[in-house]
Design an enzyme around this catalytic site. Structure first.
Site, PDB file in Angstrom:
ATOM      1  N   CYS A  85       0.769  -1.245   0.000  1.00 41.41           N
ATOM      2  CA  CYS A  85       0.000   0.000   0.000  1.00 41.41           C
ATOM      3  C   CYS A  85       0.799   1.295   0.000  1.00 41.41           C
ATOM      4  O   CYS A  85       0.618   2.136  -0.886  1.00 41.41           O
ATOM      5  CB  CYS A  85      -0.985  -0.007   1.167  1.00 41.41           C
ATOM      6  N   HIS A 151      -1.879   6.455   5.249  1.00 40.38           N
ATOM      7  CA  HIS A 151      -0.742   5.526   5.399  1.00 40.38           C
ATOM      8  C   HIS A 151       0.535   6.041   4.731  1.00 40.38           C
ATOM      9  O   HIS A 151       1.317   5.270   4.164  1.00 40.38           O
ATOM     10  CB  HIS A 151      -1.117   4.140   4.849  1.00 40.38           C
TER      11      HIS A 151
END
Length: 248
Positions: A85, A151
């Site tokens: 990710c 993130h």
């Protein structure tokens, strides 16, 4: 660099509506046109390539995405810049390969003490010196909105530090700390009523932003936490799909 960012946006988003251009200031020539385009970017975490009906799923029902796809370009031969990710998100934000940004693993990553080969020394945040496409559009007087999974860093490196006017739910963790039902335990998202589902909440926040900014040029970046772990489906749909699975 900014020209590359705009090219990336053009490839990866749905464009809706056109208005007369406002003064754009010091923005790349590619933006210097008589009209501007509103930008809606939707990112889904850990979604399989065939988990949408428009890509061939006979089990999952995705009518709204299918409707968008029917009016858009459907890509059938493309690759992510990284299999996890954070690097992929950094690449989307900057238009650079993850290695050039210095993020090649999910943040903070996993370093085996018994590894035979030395692992890269990754950054734990997207550097503020990097130019994000949100910053480019904000410079062009766009209203910029982020919802969902970030993130790409902790305090000082959140979406609001990287070109977004509004941040709903984006912080340093790669999965929702409280799960997919309120209370969310998310410092960047207020809790909803008991039983509220996170995916629905992010969608509603995004729709409210669109309504509030229908007369302004805008960037909406909707980055769902789903379908990343923890696996917690929306309760209102579970029974239906249990029945479908039993029939298949």
């Amino acid at each position: 660099m900014k020209n590359n960012v705009i090219s990336l946006v053009a490839l990866c988003t749905f464009f809706i509506g056109c208005k007369e251009k406002k003064t754009l200031g010091q923005v790349p020539d590619v933006m210097d046109k008589t009209t501007y385009k509103n930008v809606v970017f939707i990112l889904v975490d850990d979604l399989g390539w065939k988990d949408l009906a428009c890509y061939g799923s006979s089990f999952y029902e995705t009518p709204n995405i299918d409707w968008l796809a029917a009016q858009s370009n459907l890509f059938t031969n493309a690759y992510s810049p990284n299999p996890v990710c954070s690097p992929t998100r950094a690449a989307i934000m900057t238009g650079k390969y993850p290695t050039r940004v210095g993020i090649t693993d999910w943040i903070p990553g996993y370093e085996s003490k018994d590894a035979i080969l030395k692992t890269p020394e990754d950054l734990y945040e997207l550097p503020l010196e990097e130019v994000t496409f949100a910053e480019v559009l904000k410079e062009a007087d766009y209203k910029t909105f982020f919802a969902g999974k970030w993130h790409l860093g902790d305090t000082g490196f959140f979406p609001e530090d990287q070109g977004f006017d509004i941040n709903k739910g984006g912080h340093h963790m790669g999965q929702p700390p409280g799960g997919y039902y309120s209370p969310y335990k998310n410092p960047k998202l207020s809790d909803g009523p008991e039983g509220e589902y996170l995916t629905d909440r992010l969608t509603n926040e995004s729709m409210a932003f669109l309504e509030d900014n229908k007369d302004n040029p805008f960037l909406l970046y909707l980055s769902y936490y789903t379908v990343h772990t923890p696996i917690q489906a929306s309760k209102k749909h579970i029974a239906k799909f249990h029945k479908q699975k039993s029939k298949s």
